[in-house]
Each structure stands twice: as structure tokens, then as C-alpha cells.
Write an enzyme that holds these catalytic residues in place. Structure first.
Site, PDB file in Angstrom:
ATOM      1  N   GLN A  76     -67.505  37.205 -10.115  1.00  0.00           N
ATOM      2  CA  GLN A  76     -66.821  36.545  -8.991  1.00  0.00           C
ATOM      3  C   GLN A  76     -67.243  37.183  -7.665  1.00  0.00           C
ATOM      4  O   GLN A  76     -66.422  37.360  -6.764  1.00  0.00           O
ATOM      5  CB  GLN A  76     -65.296  36.646  -9.162  1.00  0.00           C
ATOM      6  N   SER A  77     -68.511  37.519  -7.536  1.00  0.00           N
ATOM      7  CA  SER A  77     -68.971  38.301  -6.382  1.00  0.00           C
ATOM      8  C   SER A  77     -68.896  37.546  -5.056  1.00  0.00           C
ATOM      9  O   SER A  77     -69.518  36.493  -4.885  1.00  0.00           O
ATOM     10  CB  SER A  77     -70.418  38.739  -6.644  1.00  0.00           C
ATOM     11  N   ASN A  78     -68.171  38.132  -4.100  1.00  0.00           N
ATOM     12  CA  ASN A  78     -68.175  37.602  -2.729  1.00  0.00           C
ATOM     13  C   ASN A  78     -69.534  37.824  -2.083  1.00  0.00           C
ATOM     14  O   ASN A  78     -69.992  37.010  -1.283  1.00  0.00           O
ATOM     15  CB  ASN A  78     -67.128  38.327  -1.878  1.00  0.00           C
TER      16      ASN A  78
END
Ligand SMILES: *Cc1c(COP(=O)(O)O)cnc(C)c1O
Length: 333
Positions: A76-78
Site C-alpha cells: 500500500q505504498s504512498n
């Protein structure tokens, strides 16, 4: 420091707001005045801190003639969302390598940032097990793409090298100018501490400007000792790049590791409380992985009387709210 000497793309057009959050401060007892630096409102798809770093990193990629960006992050990397967003904007291909740090958590159907990877047209996603050599994986992919005639450029995880951290040296300068204009004297700054570029850059900038404002990092994954060494090393290297004479004193780097909980990206009760409290008192969204845990740290430090009564504390809001939508059950339960 003369940061104008470093190539950048100009993604940060104006200073992000510094806002008082009086209702939130009051809910915590009203003895400390909390202010928030709204880097969640930076440009780039859905905002967040990586834009300041990518401003410099993408400029370096273009200087080197790249037509393709490769980067990596958690599922879920920003950072992956924002790197993809700026690559799209620049007309560059973007490939992501995702580390499944918690086994079984990658799903192509997932909401949150993962949905946005698809929406913005990511060229490829490679999922590798937790603990993989991420740089090695990205180099493998770069070799394959180079074999197809592409010119790939690797942005390290979180864009946390000296080039990216320069974006947060600039943020420290920007913050000091704003505080002067506002006539607001801040006693303490609190920042999330993850891949370390944000924390290291802010410390370098605050030391480089002789601000005297202490900076505390709230860890989201590592232990205090390990994280402090990583932040200090990157701050020293960044100080050398931007020309801070005398380096960074080791004491300028302070981390708290009591708010990580069972591990990176895994929810904690105090994170849920902090996210709900800021949303319901101020209408500001934090995230479950970084800013929520960092705010849980600030909340606890305020309650424990860590800051003197009447002090002004500035929290750096690094963004991440799209990840909330991948954690609905955590907040509804
Ligand atoms: C990456 C990230 C951080 C941590 O910044 P680092 O420079 O990696 O330490 C904090 N908050 C959000 C929302 C992030 O995406």
C-alpha cells in the site's frame, strides 16, 4: 545553504499551510498548543511527503536521460503512488516492485493506493516476498528493461537518498520562514520516521539554519537505536551535499519506537484513536501506517507531560490518507 544549486522540477509551487488545531489540542487537555504542517496537501495524486523528494529525484532522472522510472515499496505504498503520479505527469514509464512485508497481503483487487496504481496506468507490478533485496530486484528489472531499449532510472525506497532528503531540507527552511511570517515560535517539531529521508532532511535543515528547534521522530517500523543510526547517517550525508558546515550532532537525532505496535503497517489501538480524534475534531485525515502512528506518539507524549505546559508543538503531516480505504474493518470494528 543554497538549495537553488540543485536541479528540481518545481512540483512544490507554494508553501504548504501551517494550521493551529485548537479543538484537537483541547481534547488532549489544552496544556500544549498543537500546530500541523500540512504536507498531506502537497501536489501529486492525493498528496503527501514523497512529492518534495521526487521534485529533486525526477529532475536527476531526466538529467540522466531516463525514460522509465523504477521504484519499490510496500503493497500500500504512498511512495509508489506518488512516484507513479509524477512519472505519468512527466510522460515517463513507471514500474513498481512491491514487497509483501506481511505475507498474503498483496491483492490486485485491493483498494487504497493499490487501486490508484491501476487507475494511473502502472506499466508493471512485481511482487516479491518480505525481506527481499529490493535494490537487487529493481536492478534485475532495470537490466531487463534496458535490454528492451529502455533507459531506466531507479528511485530507492521512499526516495530516501541524499537527493530526495534535500526536499525536506527545503521543507525545514520553508517552515522557518512561515513561522517567522506568522510570528509563531515553535518549541518542538514531531515527524514520522520511516525510510528516514523526511526525518533526516528536516533535521539537516533545522541544524543547517541554526534554528534551535528540537525534532523528534516517531518510528513506524524499526527500533530506536537502529533508526537513529540510519537517520543520522543520512542526515550527515545530506548535510555534506547541501553544505552544512560541522555536520549533524548525534543528539539532534531522536526517535521514539513505542508506537510501532506489532510491526510495520499493522494497526494499533493508539493509531486508531489518533486517526479518529483528529478526523472528528478537525476534519483532517491521517493514515494507518505512518501519520496515524506518528500522531499516536505525539498524543501519548502530550498526555505524559513530555512537553512543557504552554509549549507550541508542530506536527509534520506527511499524508497517506488513501491507505485508510484499505483498512475499513480496522476503523469500523
Ligand atoms: C513515506 C511516508 C512517511 C515516512 O517518510 P520517510 O521519509 O520514508 O521516513 C510518512 N508518512 C507517509 C504518509 C509516507 O508515505
Amino acid at each position: 545553504m543554497n538549495l537553488a544549486q540543485f536541479p528540481r522540477r518545481g512540483y512544490v509551487k507554494e508553501a504548504t499551510p501551517i494550521e493551529a488545531v485548537p479543538a484537537f489540542s483541547k481534547a488532549l487537555g489544552g496544556k500544549v498548543n498543537i500546530f500541523i504542517k500540512r504536507d498531506d496537501l502537497l501536489p501529486g495524486c492525493a498528496g503527501g511527503n514523497k512529492t518534495r523528494k521526487l521534485d529533486f529525484c525526477i529532475a536527476d532522472a531526466l538529467d540522466k536521460g531516463a525514460d522509465t522510472i523504477i521504484t519499490c515499496g510496500a503493497v500500500q505504498s504512498n511512495h509508489c503512488r506518488l512516484t507513479l503520479s509524477w512519472a505519468v505527469k512527466e510522460g515517463l514509464d513507471c514500474h513498481l516492485v512491491l514487497e509483501e512485508r506481511v505475507k498474503g497481503t498483496y491483492s490486485p483487487e485491493a483498494s487504497g493506493n493499490n487501486f490508484l496504481f491501476q487507475l494511473m496506468g502502472v506499466k508493471s507490478i512485481t511482487v516479491v516476498p518480505g525481506g527481499s533485496d529490493m535494490m537487487g530486484e529493481m536492478e534485475k528489472l532495470a537490466a531487463t528493461l534496458a535490454g528492451q531499449g529502455k533507459k531506466p532510472y531507479i528511485v530507492p525506497g521512499g526516495a530516501s537518498n541524499t537527493i530526495g532528503a534535500t526536499g525536506y531540507v527545503s521543507c525545514a527552511q520553508e517552515t522557518l520562514e512561515q513561522l517567522f511570517a506568522m510570528g509563531l515560535n515553535i518549541d518542538h517539531m514531531v515527524v514520522p520516521s520511516g525510510s528516514a529521508g523526511t526525518h533526516a532532511g528536516v533535521v539537516t535543515g533545522m541544524v543547517g539554519c541554526n534554528s534551535g528547534i528540537p525534532v523528534s521522530g516517531i518510528n513506524v517500523s524499526r527500533t530506536k537505536d537502529v533508526q537513529e543510526e540510519i537517520v543520522h547517517k543520512l542526515a550527515e550525508e545530506t548535510a555534506e551535499r547541501v553544505g552544512v558546515k560541522g555536520g549533524i550532532p548525534r543528539e539532534a537525532v531522536e526517535c521514539f519506537d513505542s508506537y510501532v505496535g506489532p510491526g510495520y503497517s499493522l494497526p494499533t489501538e493508539s493509531m486508531v484513536e489518533a486517526v479518529k480524534l483528529l478526523a472528528s475534531t478537525e476534519g483532517i485525515l491521517l493514515d494507518p501506517v505512518y501519520s496515524g502512528k506518528a500522531m499516536a506518539g505525539l498524543v501519548d507524549l502530550v498526555r505524559k507531560g513530555h512537553f512543557a505546559e504552554g509549549s507550541n508543538v508542530l506536527f509534520l503531516h506527511t499524508g497517506g490518507s488513501p491507505a485508510l480505504y484499505a483498512y475499513l474493518d480496522t476503523f469500523r470494528g
